[in-house]
Design a protein around this motif. Structure first.
Motif, PDB file in Angstrom:
ATOM      1  N   CYS A  31       0.846  -1.214   0.000  1.00 41.17           N
ATOM      2  CA  CYS A  31       0.000   0.000   0.000  1.00 41.17           C
ATOM      3  C   CYS A  31       0.872   1.252   0.000  1.00 41.17           C
ATOM      4  O   CYS A  31       0.615   2.212  -0.739  1.00 41.17           O
ATOM      5  CB  CYS A  31      -0.930   0.016   1.210  1.00 41.17           C
ATOM      6  N   GLU A  32       1.908   1.224   0.823  1.00 36.81           N
ATOM      7  CA  GLU A  32       2.823   2.368   0.926  1.00 36.81           C
ATOM      8  C   GLU A  32       3.578   2.579  -0.387  1.00 36.81           C
ATOM      9  O   GLU A  32       3.719   3.695  -0.881  1.00 36.81           O
ATOM     10  CB  GLU A  32       3.778   2.116   2.105  1.00 36.81           C
ATOM     11  N   LEU A  33       4.047   1.470  -0.970  1.00 36.20           N
ATOM     12  CA  LEU A  33       4.781   1.560  -2.245  1.00 36.20           C
ATOM     13  C   LEU A  33       3.889   2.167  -3.331  1.00 36.20           C
ATOM     14  O   LEU A  33       4.327   3.021  -4.105  1.00 36.20           O
ATOM     15  CB  LEU A  33       5.253   0.161  -2.659  1.00 36.20           C
ATOM     16  N   ILE A  34       2.635   1.729  -3.390  1.00 33.95           N
ATOM     17  CA  ILE A  34       1.705   2.226  -4.412  1.00 33.95           C
ATOM     18  C   ILE A  34       1.474   3.727  -4.230  1.00 33.95           C
ATOM     19  O   ILE A  34       1.484   4.497  -5.190  1.00 33.95           O
ATOM     20  CB  ILE A  34       0.383   1.417  -4.374  1.00 33.95           C
ATOM     21  N   ARG A  35       1.297   4.136  -2.978  1.00 34.09           N
ATOM     22  CA  ARG A  35       1.068   5.560  -2.693  1.00 34.09           C
ATOM     23  C   ARG A  35       2.254   6.401  -3.168  1.00 34.09           C
ATOM     24  O   ARG A  35       2.099   7.391  -3.874  1.00 34.09           O
ATOM     25  CB  ARG A  35       0.858   5.740  -1.178  1.00 34.09           C
ATOM     26  N   ARG A  36       3.460   5.931  -2.808  1.00 33.89           N
ATOM     27  CA  ARG A  36       4.674   6.669  -3.156  1.00 33.89           C
ATOM     28  C   ARG A  36       4.926   6.633  -4.673  1.00 33.89           C
ATOM     29  O   ARG A  36       5.209   7.649  -5.302  1.00 33.89           O
ATOM     30  CB  ARG A  36       5.867   6.053  -2.409  1.00 33.89           C
ATOM     31  N   ALA A  37       4.798   5.440  -5.262  1.00 33.44           N
ATOM     32  CA  ALA A  37       5.101   5.281  -6.695  1.00 33.44           C
ATOM     33  C   ALA A  37       4.101   6.059  -7.553  1.00 33.44           C
ATOM     34  O   ALA A  37       4.477   6.601  -8.594  1.00 33.44           O
ATOM     35  CB  ALA A  37       5.080   3.804  -7.069  1.00 33.44           C
ATOM     36  N   GLY A  38       2.852   6.139  -7.102  1.00 36.49           N
ATOM     37  CA  GLY A  38       1.857   6.903  -7.860  1.00 36.49           C
ATOM     38  C   GLY A  38       2.250   8.372  -7.912  1.00 36.49           C
ATOM     39  O   GLY A  38       2.231   8.994  -8.980  1.00 36.49           O
ATOM     40  N   ALA A  39       2.642   8.916  -6.760  1.00 37.57           N
ATOM     41  CA  ALA A  39       3.049  10.324  -6.703  1.00 37.57           C
ATOM     42  C   ALA A  39       4.300  10.549  -7.550  1.00 37.57           C
ATOM     43  O   ALA A  39       4.381  11.510  -8.320  1.00 37.57           O
ATOM     44  CB  ALA A  39       3.298  10.734  -5.254  1.00 37.57           C
ATOM     45  N   THR A  46      -3.744   8.552  -6.402  1.00 41.88           N
ATOM     46  CA  THR A  46      -3.602   7.114  -6.662  1.00 41.88           C
ATOM     47  C   THR A  46      -4.384   6.384  -5.582  1.00 41.88           C
ATOM     48  O   THR A  46      -3.990   6.379  -4.419  1.00 41.88           O
ATOM     49  CB  THR A  46      -2.122   6.673  -6.616  1.00 41.88           C
ATOM     50  N   ASP A  47      -5.491   5.788  -5.970  1.00 40.86           N
ATOM     51  CA  ASP A  47      -6.293   5.035  -5.004  1.00 40.86           C
ATOM     52  C   ASP A  47      -6.028   3.543  -5.200  1.00 40.86           C
ATOM     53  O   ASP A  47      -5.626   3.100  -6.283  1.00 40.86           O
ATOM     54  CB  ASP A  47      -7.780   5.353  -5.182  1.00 40.86           C
ATOM     55  N   HIS A  48      -6.261   2.783  -4.128  1.00 38.71           N
ATOM     56  CA  HIS A  48      -5.911   1.362  -4.128  1.00 38.71           C
ATOM     57  C   HIS A  48      -7.029   0.585  -3.450  1.00 38.71           C
ATOM     58  O   HIS A  48      -7.411   0.920  -2.330  1.00 38.71           O
ATOM     59  CB  HIS A  48      -4.581   1.209  -3.360  1.00 38.71           C
ATOM     60  N   VAL A  49      -7.543  -0.424  -4.151  1.00 37.45           N
ATOM     61  CA  VAL A  49      -8.567  -1.284  -3.552  1.00 37.45           C
ATOM     62  C   VAL A  49      -8.145  -2.746  -3.672  1.00 37.45           C
ATOM     63  O   VAL A  49      -7.445  -3.120  -4.618  1.00 37.45           O
ATOM     64  CB  VAL A  49      -9.961  -1.096  -4.208  1.00 37.45           C
ATOM     65  N   GLN A  50      -8.546  -3.537  -2.694  1.00 33.93           N
ATOM     66  CA  GLN A  50      -8.274  -4.982  -2.729  1.00 33.93           C
ATOM     67  C   GLN A  50      -9.549  -5.695  -2.333  1.00 33.93           C
ATOM     68  O   GLN A  50     -10.251  -5.279  -1.407  1.00 33.93           O
ATOM     69  CB  GLN A  50      -7.149  -5.333  -1.742  1.00 33.93           C
ATOM     70  N   SER A  51      -9.857  -6.782  -3.048  1.00 33.53           N
ATOM     71  CA  SER A  51     -10.994  -7.604  -2.640  1.00 33.53           C
ATOM     72  C   SER A  51     -10.728  -9.062  -2.965  1.00 33.53           C
ATOM     73  O   SER A  51     -10.025  -9.382  -3.932  1.00 33.53           O
ATOM     74  CB  SER A  51     -12.278  -7.150  -3.348  1.00 33.53           C
ATOM     75  N   ASN A  52     -11.324  -9.918  -2.143  1.00 28.82           N
ATOM     76  CA  ASN A  52     -11.244 -11.360  -2.396  1.00 28.82           C
ATOM     77  C   ASN A  52     -12.420 -11.839  -3.243  1.00 28.82           C
ATOM     78  O   ASN A  52     -12.538 -13.038  -3.510  1.00 28.82           O
ATOM     79  CB  ASN A  52     -11.226 -12.111  -1.065  1.00 28.82           C
ATOM     80  N   HIS A  53     -13.287 -10.898  -3.669  1.00 29.55           N
ATOM     81  CA  HIS A  53     -14.535 -11.272  -4.341  1.00 29.55           C
ATOM     82  C   HIS A  53     -14.582 -10.738  -5.773  1.00 29.55           C
ATOM     83  O   HIS A  53     -14.412  -9.533  -5.994  1.00 29.55           O
ATOM     84  CB  HIS A  53     -15.719 -10.743  -3.530  1.00 29.55           C
TER      85      HIS A  53
END
Ligand code: DQA
Length: 149
Positions: A31-39, A46-53
């Motif tokens: 999550c942290e990497l995505i936030r930083r890499a997006g910027a 940069t929003d991030h979602v995760q689901s098992n469904h």
């Protein structure tokens, strides 16, 4: 520019799940990497979602229309089974990068099919969680003014 990163089932188990394949860094680190890499790639958001469904992933893709300029997706196991996720990506027709943490081409035969690939302009595999930074960079370049492709 706004990017949406979508993670499928068991990605929330990073760090616990099969560390020899997926590494020892946990989901919070991702999550942290995505936030930083997006910027760093130039996204204002940069929003991030995760689901098992599966249906939640379809809903997230549908909601991206009009809200984001592009998608990075790791559908995890649904990569190899989900026509619904492929159809959702085709429906919204946003530029999309497929990412996998592990070196999928070197793994089992049942992982060699990717339905979503048809709707993605690039695929990144085998770069660990750093592959998400690579994917966000490719997406930003694709969305840059002057890039007509
Ligand atoms: C994965 C590869 C898939 O085959 C697997 O089902 C996953 C994760 C990856 O990131 O390497 O859950 O998408």
């Amino acid at each position: 520019m706004r990017a949406l990163v979508i993670d499928g089932p068991n990605i929330n188990m990073l760090g616990i799940r099969e560390p020899a394949i997926y590494g020892t860094q946990d989901y919070r680190a991702l999550c942290e990497l995505i936030r930083r890499a997006g910027a760093e790639a130039g996204f204002e958001r940069t929003d991030h979602v995760q689901s098992n469904h599966e249906g939640d992933l379809v809903d997230a893709i549908q909601r991206a229309l009009g809200a984001y300029d592009g998608i990075v997706i790791n559908p995890a196991a649904y990569t190899h089974t989900s026509v619904a996720i492929l159809d959702a990506l085709k429906a919204v027709a946003l530029p999309c990068v497929e990412v996998h943490i592990s070196d999928v081409p070197a793994r089992e035969a049942f992982r060699q099919v990717s339905y979503v690939r048809q709707a993605c302009f690039a695929t990144i595999t085998g770069e660990g969680i750093q592959g998400y930074a690579h994917a966000l960079d490719l997406l930003a370049r694709r969305l840059s003014p002057g890039n007509a492709s």
